[in-house]
Write an enzyme that holds these catalytic residues in place. Structure first.
Site, PDB file in Angstrom:
ATOM      1  N   SER A   1       0.940  -0.861   0.266  1.00 11.62           N
ATOM      2  CA  SER A   1       0.228   0.088   0.152  1.00 11.62           C
ATOM      3  C   SER A   1       0.886   0.960   0.483  1.00 11.62           C
ATOM      4  CB  SER A   1      -0.245  -0.061   1.499  1.00 11.62           C
ATOM      5  OG  SER A   1      -0.308   0.402   2.025  1.00 11.62           O
ATOM      6  N   LYS A   2       0.246   2.412  -0.460  1.00 14.15           N
ATOM      7  CA  LYS A   2       1.104   3.702   0.083  1.00 14.15           C
ATOM      8  C   LYS A   2       1.310   4.117   1.188  1.00 14.15           C
ATOM      9  CE  LYS A   2      -0.295   8.146  -0.410  1.00 14.15           C
ATOM     10  NZ  LYS A   2       1.042   8.882   0.156  1.00 14.15           N
ATOM     11  N   ARG A   3       1.287   3.484   2.276  1.00 14.02           N
ATOM     12  CA  ARG A   3       1.519   3.817   3.902  1.00 14.02           C
ATOM     13  C   ARG A   3       2.710   3.180   3.690  1.00 14.02           C
ATOM     14  NH1 ARG A   3      -3.916   2.924   4.707  1.00 14.02           N
ATOM     15  NH2 ARG A   3      -3.526   0.689   5.249  1.00 14.02           N
TER      16      ARG A   3
ATOM     17  N   ASP B   1       5.704   5.008   2.101  1.00 14.95           N
ATOM     18  CA  ASP B   1       5.756   6.014   3.218  1.00 14.95           C
ATOM     19  C   ASP B   1       6.342   5.567   4.520  1.00 14.95           C
ATOM     20  OD1 ASP B   1       4.173   7.678   2.031  1.00 14.95           O
ATOM     21  OD2 ASP B   1       2.367   8.142   2.602  1.00 14.95           O
TER      22      ASP B   1
END
Ligand code: GLU
Length: 510
Positions: free
Chosen positions: A266-268, A271
């Site tokens: 996921s994008k998380r 990050d």
């Protein structure tokens, strides 16, 4: 595989930045098309207006261009089967929804949101085994099956809102084929009556997708695993339309997994672990949130393509990992796509990029260098940039490193790395550097090889050590003990600048 013309499509919905799963789907479609002399089509699936994000379509197009996935048919490129954006095909879908209703495969439903909510609550309270609008519940709801023709016609004429729902067959056991997963079984009594069309004239994804794949003569549907649950419905739609003989073959690609732990990337994760999840920089127009792209991070598009290709695909019996675009196009087969998810490995991706930077010509790398130099306020010509890229590229993981590793060629050090000073700046360093300045002053042919011969001769014949002379010299030239061969640095700085920096070092390093 049949001898049908291979026509595949990448069919993204413009609902945000193109994430890595989407990129990989596009890539595998592209490679499959090229391998089979087929066509790679870009179709924009924007029927869900509530999820439309401005800029997303342009972003998708730019991303494909950067990676090098040239499209054969699209609204930009043209083609016989356009338009290639579903909102511009709106007029096409109603007749297909009506065809299904007339043939008894679909029906009109007039239930209000409140009525649907009541149904949901009731089924929940009853702990019903299937809690959806489908074979078990449809006869208790407000639709053309329960209302009869006359009442249905009356409601349609009155202009109330309606949807067309697919009439899922009861108790059918389906066995479907997926090229990657083999046989897939489904029990229709567990499935629901999906909405196909709405009274505002818009089809839902399912109807538009099947109609367009049929009209665009798509031979293979290659898409993410998240669409596997839709396969039974899609098969039944083809059957209901009478299109089974030209139904595409299906291949559902495995998930891309988190680098650590379980589950979908996921994008998380990006990050949290510090890697991009988008091909290009993306700014969410709603939240203003900015995400860095692979391109802007300093990845070469070929490296990015190579790393993405190996996410779930392998070429079979080889340990080779670096593949040109041409090699990927000739080796790719769906049979070598894994069934299970593939772990995303950010460190390995950096490695890929490093390999590609090393292999890329200095002239091509120079373009990146010149751009970064310009952003830092320096005008560098192509020739100089190429030479410097050649000197530093084996230390670069990202294109930006080429400039970052070379900045000191353009800016004399204003301070000196204290750990290096502590380690390499000795009591006799000023004296040794003063002597080497004298030697350098006497050299007319200020080229790397010539200087190396003369300085080495001086060091050897005076019983000095290379480290004791060259480490402090490097510190004076570059501000720290890093970089390419020191005589290459001297040559690139030139005689005057080299001598000035060494003299400044003698004065300023403490
Ligand atoms: N529009 C769908 C998506 O965004 C396409 C799915 C398919 O390829 O059928 O993933």
């Amino acid at each position: 595989m049949s001898n049908r013309e291979v026509r595949v499509r990448f069919a993204p919905s413009p609902t945000g930045g193109l994430h890595l799963g989407g990129v990989r789907t596009a890539l595998f479609n592209y490679l499959f098309a090229r391998k089979n002399n087929g066509k790679f089509i870009l179709r924009i699936e924007d029927t869900d207006q509530t999820r439309f994000v401005p800029g997303a379509e342009e972003y998708i197009i730019k991303s494909l261009e950067w990676i090098g996935l040239d499209v054969d048919e699209s609204d930009l490129k043209g083609g016989e089967y356009g338009p290639y954006k579903q909102s511009n095909r709106k007029h096409l879908y109603r007749q297909y929804a009506e065809q299904l209703v007339n043939d008894g495969f679909a029906y009109y439903a007039f239930d209000t949101p409140e009525e649907l909510e009541d149904m949901r609550k009731k089924l929940e309270a009853e702990k019903a085994s299937v809690q959806s609008y489908g074979p078990a519940t449809r006869m208790t709801m407000k639709n053309s099956l329960t209302l009869g023709n006359e009442k249905t016609q009356e409601l349609l004429n009155s202009g109330v809102q309606y949807v067309v729902r697919f009439k899922m067959p009861e108790n059918e056991k389906l066995v479907l084929k997926d090229i990657i997963r083999g046989e897939i079984s489904a029990d229709t009594s567990l499935l629901d009556d999906k909405v196909l069309f709405k009274s505002d004239g818009m089809p839902t994804y399912h109807l538009a997708n099947i109609v367009d794949d049929h009209l665009m003569k798509i031979s293979h549907v290659i898409r993410g695993e998240e669409w596997l649950p839709s396969l039974p419905l899609h098969y039944l739609l083809y059957r209901s339309f009478g299109w089974l003989d030209t139904m595409p073959e299906f291949a559902h690609l495995p998930l891309i997994l988190k680098p650590d732990g379980k589950g979908k990337l996921s994008k998380r994760d990006g990050d949290r672990l510090g890697f991009p999840v988008f091909p290009l920089d993306w700014t969410d127009p709603k939240t203003g949130e900015h995400s860095k792209g692979y391109k802007e991070t300093g990845y070469l598009p070929q490296a990015f393509m190579n790393m993405m290709a190996l996410l779930g695909w392998n070429p079979g019996n080889t340990t080779q990992e670096i593949f040109t675009k041409e090699e990927l196009c000739s080796l790719f087969t769906l049979e070598h796509v894994n069934k299970s998810g593939s772990k995303f490995d950010p460190e390995k991706n950096k490695w890929f990029n490093k390999q590609y930077i090393e292999q890329t010509s200095n002239e091509i790398l120079a373009e990146y260098f010149i751009e970064d130099a310009k952003n830092a306020g320096f005008e560098v010509n192509k020739e100089k940039a190429s030479v410097l890229c050649g000197l530093v590229k084996d230390r670069a993981h990202f294109t930006h490193d080429l400039w970052l590793q070379s900045e000191y060629f353009f800016k004399a050090p204003t301070e000196y790395n204290s750990a290096n000073v502590k380690k390499f700046w000795k009591e006799d360093s000023p004296e040794l550097l003063s002597k080497s300045v004298e030697i350098l002053k006497g050299i007319d042919d200020f080229t790397s090889k010539n200087m190396e011969n003369i300085v080495s001769e001086w060091i050897n014949s005076n019983g000095l050590s290379f480290g004791k002379v060259l480490n402090p010299m490097r510190l004076a030239l570059a501000g720290e003990c890093k970089g390419p061969h020191i005589f290459d640095i001297l040559e690139q700085l030139g005689k005057q600048e080299s001598i000035k920096r060494i003299e400044d070092g003698i004065k300023n390093i403490k």
